[in-house]
Scaffold this active site. Structure first.
Site, short mmCIF file in Angstrom:
data_model
loop_
_atom_site.label_atom_id
_atom_site.label_comp_id
_atom_site.label_asym_id
_atom_site.label_seq_id
_atom_site.Cartn_x
_atom_site.Cartn_y
_atom_site.Cartn_z
N GLY A 276 -27.95 -10.54 14.34
CA GLY A 276 -28.88 -11.48 14.65
C GLY A 276 -30.06 -11.30 15.44
N CYS A 277 -30.78 -11.76 14.55
CA CYS A 277 -32.20 -11.56 15.80
C CYS A 277 -32.18 -11.73 16.65
CB CYS A 277 -34.13 -11.91 14.72
SG CYS A 277 -33.16 -14.28 14.48
N TYR A 278 -31.48 -13.84 17.26
CA TYR A 278 -31.41 -13.61 18.43
C TYR A 278 -30.70 -12.93 19.46
CZ TYR A 278 -34.29 -18.01 17.74
OH TYR A 278 -35.89 -18.93 18.72
N THR B 213 -30.01 -10.38 18.81
CA THR B 213 -30.34 -8.80 19.12
C THR B 213 -31.11 -8.59 20.74
OG1 THR B 213 -30.09 -7.94 17.08
CG2 THR B 213 -31.87 -7.10 18.87
#
Lengths: 351, 351, 351, 351
Positions: free
Chosen positions: C154-156, C158
């Site tokens: 996921g973005c957060y 990472t």
């Protein structure tokens, strides 16, 4: 040329937005090697200290004092400077076989009285004007190929010319009453520290400006005159949009004859059929500036609202790419007989 | 009337942006008491649960089911609904002495064939149309004072009319070739959940839309016809600006006679000299939309660029205030013989 | 493989922002050929009808009905779908030798009870979990090379993992009191039509959300546990920023021993010395999200403010690139033994 | 006092954002008359020439040279100047019975060695420091009523103090490890022409800054020490948000005892039960900065995520209102025994 066949490139004045954009585009260009970049104020600084997006692409490139001797050893020099710089260095560079692409206005206006009046200084290289080629490939491709000096078009002028060209070419509009209602993102005002360009002054607001006479007006009129092969009257009103990049120009003309939207569409598509960077969108669609963000494309659509006698064209570009640095690289490609789209194929960043 | 002399107010459909804006403005109005606000979908919710800015002003106000009996006991009912709602409830309310201010389009178009064609439904109260007054105080102030039903103007129509009015009144422009290049912030698209209104779709972008025929076009043309006392041809191109509030309209007309900018300025100033909410800016200045953000002011400037025969007007309003809820309150003030500016004196929020 | 040696790629569910971003990145990838893209809702549409930035790159690519037979003939299939889709198709594809990269959460959580609890559905492919590799190359590069199924982070997660990794690896912080104050642009909420994602709701505003338990929390904690080889306690507060792209995570930890900023800097630089997509910025500088807009870079800086015992890391990525589609392509490159940076070299778009 | 009982007000340095905001608020204040506004650089200009939103409210107000004689005839003088101005004029004004409200930092720091170190100049009025009252009404209301000199709090300090106060008052958090992760809109950087504040530099980006020691840190720590009646250690990281107005502070503390969210909520509500400008939001809700845009409200929420031992407070204000000019007017109201909310009742502008 470098040993591996890359163009050796100089950039004069690379601390503004057209400068960083040139570097960004050239970083993806397989035949480009940026050899020197100059800035009086930032000499010694690494370019990534100003523009951290370039840390990986140019780990070692530093701003240096402008030095004609170094620039002479380049194949091509881009001027991403304020007006008035390129015309002073150009003669010596050209004489030494360096090709020049000026992103400022020094070589854009053929009538030097108009130029001097607008920019408030005498022109330093009138003897070069005759050989200058106005770098709009869609109009002047063949002349660009052999040019030594390119006057790279302004951002508004690029959008307005591309939008009006099919109409003027086919004498479809009354040239006495053209209207260009143009809108630009804030990067068009440059990277100078001005109160009027602060985020707190421009965000969440929209305004017209420069109605009394924007500095791009003489350039646009000169070019439309050339396209129409007669004198045109244009009302040009620029506006400031609270976004970073992008220009949209909505153009209005009074039709000189009845013509269907189908025919208009056909004329536009035909005019630009071979152009790699002009997209006439399908009937019924409309371009957003975000469809060209970061890319060298110009997208446009043509309408005849309510079937009346006014034709409307809406045309978008990225002011820093097709309106400046991308077009400059397109010109470079043509001048050096490279594939015209080299380094310019990346799709726009959306969303 | 409440015991302390306040108007008892009903709002039908107060969950959209014109609804919350009405509540915000009325919270500062010394003669206003919001008695009832209805919403089918949000019945039972406190208004501050949707709009937390209103927690202090309306701690106890809840959305309720639309109920004609309750609305009948109001002095005035605002419709901040989608099109098609006001016309159904209006007859019974009017009959019971309740004044109606419709912020939607139900009563804006006199020619019901045009209306029905545009909105795709039969009109439910044709018998009321004759007495409807179009609520643009600058044009219809005296009729508004005695009206029972107000068709509150659309946002684009307000800006375009106010900008063209001095020119049409004095027959200064060729009515066959009017152009209105208008730009609106995203709140104009309403609070409905649509992909096209997402922040990731509209931020950092600018586009024209609705060229083929925006739903505001018939309203604008009807009103310009009325102003010009003849048939006008308008090309109207709306655009979407990445900001929340604000409309700017740049208007173009071909002058019918030579007239100096001084004279134009004088005519504009004279036309609006007595208007509390129209500001003709001093010569040489230009309005930003932020100069009217959150306020009921309209600001405009007039130019004749390059001394040619095209006149340009740029005109800004806050689409949710002078373009909707503020103008509605201005109309209410007139209808109830209150000071026209009551509740509407707050300066724009800048920056 | 195509005849000219390109990977044949399938994309399931390419109508959202990670889908269009995958297409944008793959358009610049010399070894990629997008063979099929599916969308139930948009079957038959050309991708450029939704995303006009892709008109030139994919003139003929159309959305088609999901069809396992077609997908089986791909070398790799990306799932840019909502949660719950990949796990249903994965078994058959994997069995047929197709590699899977899931950009959703189906394979991210090892403890399926946690997953099922969070996503409210039974997991459809528990038998595959054992071989799934979590696709953060900086942690799992070697395992990614040979994986058949990648759970793309996921973005957060990472941003938070990359920022904490040097601290956890060297046991420099008290794992019982980690804080991650993270901020994301609005594209993180996806392309779904939701009132809360409207431009008029999110522009010009900033807020915390999801404090009670964001769906990324279990993923982050699982990974930090893994990094720390013990149980960590993280307080994770996401925030919404009025911009389209970008994540910034400010991380706070209590130091377990006294350590100078020089040493911290050294540890961070050493940890990521060989990483093509992690940039530890020089001491004294700080990353902006715009320094990575449109690029696969992660940039970070580490501080020990006032010389006290709290260490602060600030870490930025583009949520759609390193936080989603760019990282997915990085994983693909590893899985197919290509240069890890292929197609991902373009500098960030600045300004 | 004017004949009709209004306070005669002087504003020194009204060309920045706190200046225009003071004027906007005072325009709606029934007991305020702005008698003089000074600006060395803009002497002679009408305020509406800089801030056209004020054309109707102040048609005749002009900037004048700073003149102590004129200022002496005011009841109260606001300093909306850079640091270092108020301390020079204050002694003479106070001696003449004029009350002073300084929106800059001249009187905020009791320890003048700290002040002089941070602001790099000797303090010009050390003799006044003893009687200065720190103008946070929620803490010092009674002392403000009788003060002659108010140090109006900084924007970040206001948000951080209000958020931490209930926790410190009840000794609920470990004062050795407080974290304030704060975010501000761009107007916080002022109206100075700086490259870093340009729209093209700050839009569409987010960043941490000032980690090494923001100038607001000593003010915050002094006040938290005072609240906690002991020495606290705060890690303070400010961030820049691409919006004009608003501050959000997310505060983290380690609980000193187990306490339920219900109890926390109760303590927060009780602490601020009588406060007109602090809103503890209902459990489960979270504040956006837009909920206070243009208003003097502070809204906050308190959480204990995952039931662990970290408490999280999120707190929003408008940096130019409760964080500057609105709080200054609130202080003025208290000093002159007016209703504390006078001129400050307008709801926030939403959307």
């Amino acid at each position: 040329m470098t040993e591996n066949g890359k163009l050796e490139i100089g950039i004069v004045g690379g601390t503004g937005y057209t400068g960083v954009e040139l570097l960004r585009i050239l970083a993806q260009h397989p035949k480009a090697f940026v050899k020197v970049i100059t800035s009086r104020s930032e000499t010694g600084l690494y370019v990534w200290e100003l523009f951290a997006n370039l840390r990986e692409a140019y780990p070692d490139l530093q701003y240096s004092e402008p030095d004609v001797e170094k620039l002479k050893r380049c194949d091509v020099v881009f001027f991403a400077t304020p007006h008035g710089v390129a015309m002073k260095l150009a003669p010596e560079l050209v004489e030494n076989g360096v090709k020049i692409i000026d992103l400022a206005a020094d070589f854009r206006i053929n009538d030097l009285r108009v130029w001097e009046n607008f920019y408030g200084m005498p022109h330093a290289a009138p003897e070069l004007m005759e050989e200058v080629v106005y770098g709009l490939p869609e109009l002047n491709r063949e002349r660009i190929r052999t040019a030594r000096i390119i006057a790279n078009p302004g951002c508004y002028p690029t959008a307005v010319q591309l939008g009006f060209w099919p109409l003027l070419k086919h004498r479809l509009v009354d040239v006495d009453h053209l209207v260009a209602d143009a809108k630009s993102g804030v990067s068009g005002a440059g990277r100078g520290a001005k109160v009027g360009s602060l985020a707190a002054e421009t965000s969440e607001s929209f305004k017209a400006y420069g109605i009394h006479g924007h500095r791009h007006l003489p350039e646009i009129e000169q070019q439309l005159n050339h396209m129409a092969q007669t004198h045109v009257n244009l009302t040009f009103v620029p506006h400031l949009v609270p976004m970073i990049r992008g220009i949209e120009a909505t153009l209005y003309g009074k039709l000189t004859r009845s013509i269907s939207e189908d025919e208009l569409q056909h004329i536009f598509e035909e005019t630009y059929a071979e152009e790699p960077f002009v997209d006439v969108m399908p009937r019924g669609s409309l371009p957003d500036t975000r469809m060209v963000k970061g890319s060298n494309m110009c997208r446009m659509a043509v309408y005849r609202p309510q079937g009346r006698d006014t034709v409307v064209v809406t045309c978008v570009i990225d002011n820093l790419v097709k309106g400046a640095s991308g077009q400059a690289v397109q010109n470079m490609n043509l001048m050096f007989d490279l594939d015209e789209t080299l380094g310019l194929e990346a799709p726009a960043l959306l969303p």
